[in-house]
Design a protein around this motif. Sequence first.
Motif, mmCIF file in Angstrom:
data_model
loop_
_atom_site.group_PDB
_atom_site.id
_atom_site.type_symbol
_atom_site.label_atom_id
_atom_site.label_comp_id
_atom_site.label_asym_id
_atom_site.label_seq_id
_atom_site.Cartn_x
_atom_site.Cartn_y
_atom_site.Cartn_z
ATOM 1 N N TRP A 58 -19.377 -11.221 -156.462
ATOM 2 C CA TRP A 58 -18.557 -10.034 -156.720
ATOM 3 C C TRP A 58 -17.302 -9.980 -155.837
ATOM 4 O O TRP A 58 -16.360 -9.261 -156.128
ATOM 5 C CB TRP A 58 -19.372 -8.747 -156.553
ATOM 6 N N GLY A 59 -17.287 -10.786 -154.796
ATOM 7 C CA GLY A 59 -16.142 -10.768 -153.880
ATOM 8 C C GLY A 59 -14.882 -11.371 -154.468
ATOM 9 O O GLY A 59 -13.780 -11.085 -153.995
ATOM 10 N N VAL A 60 -15.004 -12.214 -155.489
ATOM 11 C CA VAL A 60 -13.800 -12.846 -156.041
ATOM 12 C C VAL A 60 -13.065 -11.940 -157.041
ATOM 13 O O VAL A 60 -11.959 -12.249 -157.472
ATOM 14 C CB VAL A 60 -14.085 -14.237 -156.678
ATOM 15 N N GLY A 61 -13.699 -10.829 -157.418
ATOM 16 C CA GLY A 61 -12.993 -9.830 -158.223
ATOM 17 C C GLY A 61 -12.333 -8.843 -157.272
ATOM 18 O O GLY A 61 -12.751 -8.707 -156.123
ATOM 19 N N THR A 62 -11.285 -8.184 -157.739
ATOM 20 C CA THR A 62 -10.653 -7.172 -156.887
ATOM 21 C C THR A 62 -11.583 -5.976 -156.768
ATOM 22 O O THR A 62 -12.137 -5.514 -157.758
ATOM 23 C CB THR A 62 -9.311 -6.708 -157.505
ATOM 24 N N GLY A 63 -11.766 -5.499 -155.557
ATOM 25 C CA GLY A 63 -12.626 -4.338 -155.348
ATOM 26 C C GLY A 63 -11.831 -3.059 -155.548
ATOM 27 O O GLY A 63 -10.700 -3.071 -156.058
ATOM 28 N N GLY A 64 -12.428 -1.980 -155.141
ATOM 29 C CA GLY A 64 -11.740 -0.707 -155.289
ATOM 30 C C GLY A 64 -12.427 0.344 -154.451
ATOM 31 O O GLY A 64 -13.390 0.050 -153.736
ATOM 32 N N THR A 65 -11.923 1.530 -154.533
ATOM 33 C CA THR A 65 -12.568 2.639 -153.839
ATOM 34 C C THR A 65 -13.012 3.629 -154.897
ATOM 35 O O THR A 65 -12.780 3.403 -156.091
ATOM 36 C CB THR A 65 -11.577 3.350 -152.897
ATOM 37 N N ARG A 66 -13.591 4.741 -154.482
ATOM 38 C CA ARG A 66 -13.990 5.713 -155.491
ATOM 39 C C ARG A 66 -12.768 6.424 -156.071
ATOM 40 O O ARG A 66 -12.871 7.181 -157.023
ATOM 41 C CB ARG A 66 -15.019 6.683 -154.949
ATOM 42 N N PHE A 67 -11.579 6.147 -155.479
ATOM 43 C CA PHE A 67 -10.368 6.759 -156.016
ATOM 44 C C PHE A 67 -9.717 5.894 -157.089
ATOM 45 O O PHE A 67 -9.308 6.392 -158.126
ATOM 46 C CB PHE A 67 -9.368 7.027 -154.885
ATOM 47 N N TYR A 327 -26.397 -16.585 -143.968
ATOM 48 C CA TYR A 327 -25.085 -15.971 -143.742
ATOM 49 C C TYR A 327 -24.357 -15.778 -145.064
ATOM 50 O O TYR A 327 -24.260 -16.698 -145.870
ATOM 51 C CB TYR A 327 -24.231 -16.872 -142.851
ATOM 52 N N MET A 328 -23.838 -14.570 -145.242
ATOM 53 C CA MET A 328 -23.072 -14.295 -146.456
ATOM 54 C C MET A 328 -21.920 -13.358 -146.112
ATOM 55 O O MET A 328 -22.009 -12.583 -145.164
ATOM 56 C CB MET A 328 -23.970 -13.637 -147.505
ATOM 57 N N ILE A 329 -20.857 -13.440 -146.891
ATOM 58 C CA ILE A 329 -19.749 -12.491 -146.746
ATOM 59 C C ILE A 329 -19.993 -11.373 -147.756
ATOM 60 O O ILE A 329 -20.412 -11.636 -148.884
ATOM 61 C CB ILE A 329 -18.408 -13.204 -147.023
ATOM 62 N N ASP A 330 -19.797 -10.129 -147.352
ATOM 63 C CA ASP A 330 -19.924 -9.009 -148.288
ATOM 64 C C ASP A 330 -18.726 -8.092 -148.076
ATOM 65 O O ASP A 330 -18.732 -7.256 -147.179
ATOM 66 C CB ASP A 330 -21.249 -8.258 -148.025
ATOM 67 N N GLN A 331 -17.700 -8.282 -148.886
ATOM 68 C CA GLN A 331 -16.448 -7.560 -148.674
ATOM 69 C C GLN A 331 -15.895 -7.029 -149.990
ATOM 70 O O GLN A 331 -16.263 -7.487 -151.065
ATOM 71 C CB GLN A 331 -15.404 -8.524 -148.065
ATOM 72 N N SER A 332 -14.986 -6.094 -149.867
ATOM 73 C CA SER A 332 -14.277 -5.569 -151.025
ATOM 74 C C SER A 332 -12.791 -5.831 -150.799
ATOM 75 O O SER A 332 -12.215 -5.323 -149.842
ATOM 76 C CB SER A 332 -14.545 -4.068 -151.131
ATOM 77 N N HIS A 333 -12.215 -6.638 -151.656
ATOM 78 C CA HIS A 333 -10.804 -7.015 -151.460
ATOM 79 C C HIS A 333 -9.936 -6.145 -152.354
ATOM 80 O O HIS A 333 -9.788 -6.428 -153.537
ATOM 81 C CB HIS A 333 -10.639 -8.510 -151.741
ATOM 82 N N ASN A 334 -9.410 -5.126 -151.772
ATOM 83 C CA ASN A 334 -8.694 -4.126 -152.566
ATOM 84 C C ASN A 334 -7.189 -4.384 -152.650
ATOM 85 O O ASN A 334 -6.546 -3.971 -153.608
ATOM 86 C CB ASN A 334 -8.903 -2.724 -151.969
ATOM 87 N N VAL A 335 -6.629 -5.033 -151.628
ATOM 88 C CA VAL A 335 -5.164 -5.195 -151.590
ATOM 89 C C VAL A 335 -4.733 -6.654 -151.399
ATOM 90 O O VAL A 335 -3.549 -6.931 -151.280
ATOM 91 C CB VAL A 335 -4.521 -4.323 -150.473
#
Length: 433
Positions: A58-67, A327-335
Amino acid sequence: MAARFGIDDEYIASANQKLRSTLEEDFEHLARVLRRTHIDIEALVARAARFTVAIPSWGVGTGGTRFARFPGPGEPRDIHEKLDDCAVIFRLVRATPAVSLHIPWDRTENPAALRAFAAERGLRFDTMNSNTFQDQPGQALSYKFGSLSHPDAAVRRQAIAHNVDCIQIGRAVGATALSVWIGDGGNFAGQMHIRGSLERYLESMREIYSALPADWRLFVEHKEFEPAFYSTVVSDWGTSYYCARELGPQAWCLVDLGHHAPNANIEMVVARLLQLGKLGGFHFNDSKYGDDDLDAGSIKPFQLFLIFNELVDAELEGLEGFTTPAYMIDQSHNVTDPIESLMVSAMEVLRAYVQAHLVDREALADAQERCDALGALALLKAAYHTDVTPILATARLAAGGAIDPVATYRGSAYRQRKAEERPSQDRVGAGIV
Ligand code: RM4
Ligand code: MN
Ligand code: MN
């Protein structure tokens, strides 16, 4: 299927050619500096080459916030395209040969074919992630008021069945662990019976545990708050430890760096779980306020180093029962471009791991013995201030990766090509809460 653009070895080699002599100079210099303290740089290169950290699909898609979510160009539209992006990351940084799937976001009718598709790209599958924090279209019962700890046994059964399903898919794709994070909790005092909900959670987890193949591990991932804002069922490392211990030897605690109270001493949490023999996995990211899912090492790189200092200390000491955590990365890439963020984050995690090997542990033990607080810190800082970039780059180069992954990636125009190949969609099947 139309041919899809990829980054090939020749292009990487030509990009490396321009940087090679500078790297050799920097490497030689660092080798000399490290020799002064009797550190063998080649041994560190070998360690760096063995280190791996998994990429979350899921990290390779652009993340977002609840906004809002602001999609980037050329986003992957399905698990195959996500794997193409993961393959680029792997080609360039080399330390990321495994991908962690999230079900149902990555659900596939043919797991064996997915495994083969990944293998063609040199990738394998790591820990599976279940999802009972959202409702899915057509789902019989809602998780609005919880899943594995829901007061209604039918909802719990549905959530258990989903986790068992994740194990089955995981077996077919070659995974050997399941990570369980639930959003269960309450927004109001009194909404949820605090002890009762944990009992129900544990009862559900026992069933999931009993469905584990003998060589699998089960990770309990705690999180202090969100989506529940008053009380969360699996809220802290103590609860996580209790549950893992109750479940049995195949159950372990997973530490997501964003899942603690602000200013929590995470390296101490890590040391405690190591000491208790239950530290099984990590989700790397960084944060300032909450579960921000920012890029690992971008805000608190010293904290990341201190976490690896505990891990490496246990590893080198041969602490009883120590096994390298998943070990894993768990991030949201919003910008950012997610590929760039994931490459940089993987390198930052590896950097902290290598730096932790520079700590003079004998001198540190001596300083601690003499209660020399400043001297002890100076030893940690000496390691932390050493720029190990040439070690990481040399390990990458030897494995066929890029000396400068981000510049090489940008120069390849991969993203521009994907923007043409993958016309934008309203919503991709990835997202972060
Ligand atoms: C949660 C938790 C889980 C992750 C989801 C997307 O906060 O970190 O590990 O799978 O977000
Ligand atoms: Mn996580
Ligand atoms: Mn999280």
